[in-house]
Scaffold this active site. Sequence first.
Site, short mmCIF file in Angstrom:
data_model
loop_
_atom_site.label_atom_id
_atom_site.label_comp_id
_atom_site.label_asym_id
_atom_site.label_seq_id
_atom_site.Cartn_x
_atom_site.Cartn_y
_atom_site.Cartn_z
N THR A 167 1.04 -1.42 0.04
CA THR A 167 0.08 -0.13 0.21
C THR A 167 0.80 1.05 0.06
O THR A 167 0.36 1.94 -0.76
CB THR A 167 -0.98 -0.16 1.55
OG1 THR A 167 -1.42 -1.57 0.73
CG2 THR A 167 -1.54 1.20 1.77
N ASN B 38 -5.33 -9.16 -7.57
CA ASN B 38 -5.50 -9.99 -6.55
C ASN B 38 -6.72 -11.53 -6.69
O ASN B 38 -6.59 -11.98 -5.94
CB ASN B 38 -5.17 -10.06 -5.42
CG ASN B 38 -5.81 -8.07 -5.33
OD1 ASN B 38 -5.76 -7.72 -6.02
ND2 ASN B 38 -6.76 -8.01 -4.46
N GLN C 221 1.84 -9.14 -6.13
CA GLN C 221 0.61 -10.96 -6.16
C GLN C 221 2.27 -11.93 -7.21
O GLN C 221 1.68 -13.06 -6.99
CB GLN C 221 -0.51 -10.68 -7.16
CG GLN C 221 -1.44 -9.99 -5.84
CD GLN C 221 -1.73 -11.45 -4.62
OE1 GLN C 221 -1.23 -12.31 -4.48
NE2 GLN C 221 -2.46 -10.56 -3.60
N SER D 118 5.11 -6.17 -1.47
CA SER D 118 5.29 -6.86 -0.24
C SER D 118 5.16 -8.54 0.28
O SER D 118 5.18 -9.20 -0.10
CB SER D 118 3.66 -6.08 0.18
OG SER D 118 3.56 -6.79 1.24
N ALA D 119 6.27 -8.29 1.41
CA ALA D 119 7.17 -9.34 1.80
C ALA D 119 5.50 -10.83 1.99
O ALA D 119 6.28 -11.39 2.55
CB ALA D 119 7.72 -9.39 2.90
N HIS D 120 4.59 -10.06 2.98
CA HIS D 120 3.61 -11.32 3.19
C HIS D 120 2.89 -11.69 2.43
O HIS D 120 2.19 -12.79 2.56
CB HIS D 120 3.07 -10.00 4.01
CG HIS D 120 2.12 -9.67 3.70
ND1 HIS D 120 0.70 -10.18 3.51
CD2 HIS D 120 1.86 -8.26 3.30
CE1 HIS D 120 -0.03 -9.14 3.46
NE2 HIS D 120 0.45 -7.71 2.59
N THR E 131 12.96 4.95 11.61
CA THR E 131 13.64 4.21 11.96
C THR E 131 13.15 2.44 11.06
O THR E 131 12.23 2.34 11.37
CB THR E 131 14.02 3.35 13.87
OG1 THR E 131 13.85 4.68 14.12
CG2 THR E 131 14.79 2.67 13.63
N CYS F 115 -11.66 -8.13 2.45
CA CYS F 115 -12.36 -7.03 2.59
C CYS F 115 -12.18 -6.73 3.81
O CYS F 115 -11.73 -7.30 4.87
CB CYS F 115 -13.72 -7.53 2.09
SG CYS F 115 -14.39 -9.01 3.31
N1 PLP Z 1 -1.73 -4.48 -4.33
C1 PLP Z 1 -2.48 -5.83 -4.02
C2 PLP Z 1 -2.32 -5.99 -6.20
C3 PLP Z 1 -2.87 -6.65 -3.17
O1 PLP Z 1 -2.79 -8.07 -3.54
C4 PLP Z 1 -2.29 -6.48 -1.39
C5 PLP Z 1 -2.55 -6.88 -0.71
O2 PLP Z 1 -3.95 -7.18 -0.91
C6 PLP Z 1 -2.16 -5.01 -1.69
C7 PLP Z 1 -1.71 -4.41 -2.81
C8 PLP Z 1 -1.41 -4.34 -0.43
O3 PLP Z 1 0.43 -4.31 -0.17
P1 PLP Z 1 -0.35 -4.93 2.16
O4 PLP Z 1 -0.83 -5.39 1.98
O5 PLP Z 1 1.52 -5.01 1.85
O6 PLP Z 1 -0.29 -3.18 2.15
#
Ligand code: PLP
Length: 406
Positions: free
Chosen positions: A91, A172, A200, A220-222, A258, A349
């Site tokens: 994000t 996604n 993704q 994004s790492a997760h 930081t 959601c």
């Molecule tokens: N962009 C896409 C395509 C995503 O699937 C997501 C997370 O669902 C995001 C951005 C947002 O990433 P984050 O959760 O790391 O802020």
Amino acid sequence: MPTQNPCSNASLKGFVFSMNRRIYFDNAATTPLLDEVLEVMLPVLREHYGNPSSIHAEGRRARTLVESARKTVAQALGASTAEIFFTSGGTESNNTAIKCAVRDLGVRRIISSPTEHHAVLHAIEAIAREYPLEVHWLRVDAQGRPELEQLEQLLAQGNAPRTLVSLMHANNEIGVVLDLGTISALCGQYGALLHTDAVQTVGHFPLNVQQTPVSFLSGSAHKFHGPKGVGFLYINAHNFIRPFIDGGGQERNLRGGTENVAGIVGMAKALELAVRDLDTRAAYIRQLRRHFIERLCETFDDIRFNGTPEDDNDLYTVLSVSFPPSPKNELLLLHLDIAGISASGGSACTSGAEQHSSHVLDAIQADPQRKTIRFSFSHLNHVEEVEKTMEKLREILMPATRALSR
Ligand code: PLP
């Protein structure tokens, strides 16, 4: 039918599949942290607690860890270390790229698609309220692919203001993957900046910013078995933007605050493993998803899929299933959850409530009478979980489907 799980070679220490475990088919929302990733994060949290900006030994140690992680991320993308900036996730990366391109790079026209993640859609809408921007939303086809002919027509317009194209690499919700090579070439040809939300696909698809040039790329790492709350933004060396978050001079003056050292170290490890095992994981997940599709189609009548799951270039971690109209559909996600199966309705959601529609399904004009459930996979899933899910789906949907009458 996939039999051997690539995680059985100890990538998940002590992991034994048990039918009493919950079944997690929501990997597009987030992926479980791998043990190997946790193992590199723990010593950072316990021992290497220094602030990377401090000049003493603890600080220098933390700085070394951050810079070594930057090198790993840069290598994974074919970028230089100076082009990688750590952020709090996808994000923030999307917001930084879009808003700073307008504020600092003279962008006065944005071309994007209605199927983007809200982190792109809302960032564009917000910046368009502050600057005199022309915003174009590309038409999308029934599979969710933006029309590249329209993109080219817009890019080819004479006297157009400086343009940013923001298009996600893979969607996604429905898993459709865009032809980033063609989009990159078009932007190069017409001198437009290109941002791609690759949240993704980082760690799931080979990405190389030298072969496929982009101005900005978000990760994004997760989403690749790393920790939450950490990500990165690739910024091509030709683009100089001012800080998105004002504060200290961290991240070469681009992002005050930081550094999340343990998160950054964990992200680098997760990405290193994802790149190393990319082919094995991808082949396994593709097989698992194919099996899921086959079992669904032989078990239920009139199953359809959103996106392009038959396409080999599709986002293999995602399967967007469209179930035929039925009164049993209404609470399908809830019933699956009670049965121990986690899936999602289109996208994660924010309210936690079962959504009836999504902007992506609206954009592809999905039939609102049908019910869409997104099942999303990782290499930690098993074929037994697919079977168990079919069994539970049968129980929930009967007698509204053909399966019941059997
Ligand atoms: N962009 C896409 C395509 C995503 O699937 C997501 C997370 O669902 C995001 C951005 C947002 O990433 P984050 O959760 O790391 O802020």
